[in-house]
Motif scaffolding. Sequence first.
Motif, PDB file in Angstrom:
ATOM      1  N   TYR A  64      41.678  31.422  39.442  1.00 35.44           N
ATOM      2  CA  TYR A  64      40.653  32.697  39.543  1.00 35.44           C
ATOM      3  C   TYR A  64      40.771  33.497  38.241  1.00 35.44           C
ATOM      4  N   GLN A  65      39.660  33.808  37.810  1.00 29.91           N
ATOM      5  CA  GLN A  65      39.792  34.802  36.668  1.00 29.91           C
ATOM      6  C   GLN A  65      40.114  36.273  37.511  1.00 29.91           C
ATOM      7  N   PRO A  67      31.796  40.596  38.739  1.00 30.79           N
ATOM      8  CA  PRO A  67      32.686  39.970  39.897  1.00 30.79           C
ATOM      9  C   PRO A  67      32.189  39.291  40.834  1.00 30.79           C
ATOM     10  N   LYS A  93      35.445  34.858  39.801  1.00 30.23           N
ATOM     11  CA  LYS A  93      35.939  35.978  39.163  1.00 30.23           C
ATOM     12  C   LYS A  93      36.188  37.305  39.981  1.00 30.23           C
TER      13      LYS A  93
END
Length: 226
Positions: free
Chosen positions: A29-30, A48, A6
């Motif tokens: 990816y987020q 994150p 993230k």
Amino acid sequence: MCGKAKLLIADDEPGILQLLRDYFEMQGYQVIEAEDGTGVLSKLSMEPDLILLDVGMPFMDGFEVCERIRSHVSCPILFLTAKIEESDRIRGFMTGGDDYILKPFSIDELGARVEAHLRRENRRKTDKAVKMFGRLAIHYEEKCVYYDDTPISLTKTEFQIVEQLSLNPGQIFSKDLLYEKVRGYDGNADSSIMMEHIRRIRSKIGRYTEQIYIETVWGVGYRWIG
């Protein structure tokens, strides 16, 4: 790990923010977006795995954001900046930054840098979560012990004893202290109970190896010597 990571990306230029979002989402990816420092602060709760910070944001620049959040997050923080003087580089590292990417940047190089930092971070976490003693591996988060790839079945208390001793190799624990560390009880423990736990641990590990991991220090207690 990297494909599922993230990323929190902060940049006040909408074009760059969209470029980065599109690229990293295509990589799996987020992506969490922030247009300024206040946005970064408000989105830290999303935990994150890595933060990309534009240095030149208005009101609160990237250095100030990093300084404010560093004590609350352990993930890598990478600065994006149009130019960098030595004094800026020093300031960035002093505030807790991990890397600099100069604008204009190669998107593929940026992707490689992000992946490298995430890989390094993952290794660091793994190093903390697992300890190897020869062919014996202790997975502290999983609360499992393996000999090569074979799991060794320990009870909860037996694993807690192995955990306490192996995280402090060479340190001698009396039976009472070890019992208190593991069970959290005050006062004197029944030493015969601890002796039985140790005997069972040795027996279970002994099915796979003759290596001694828990040494008896006669008249004192036990210590890990693996």
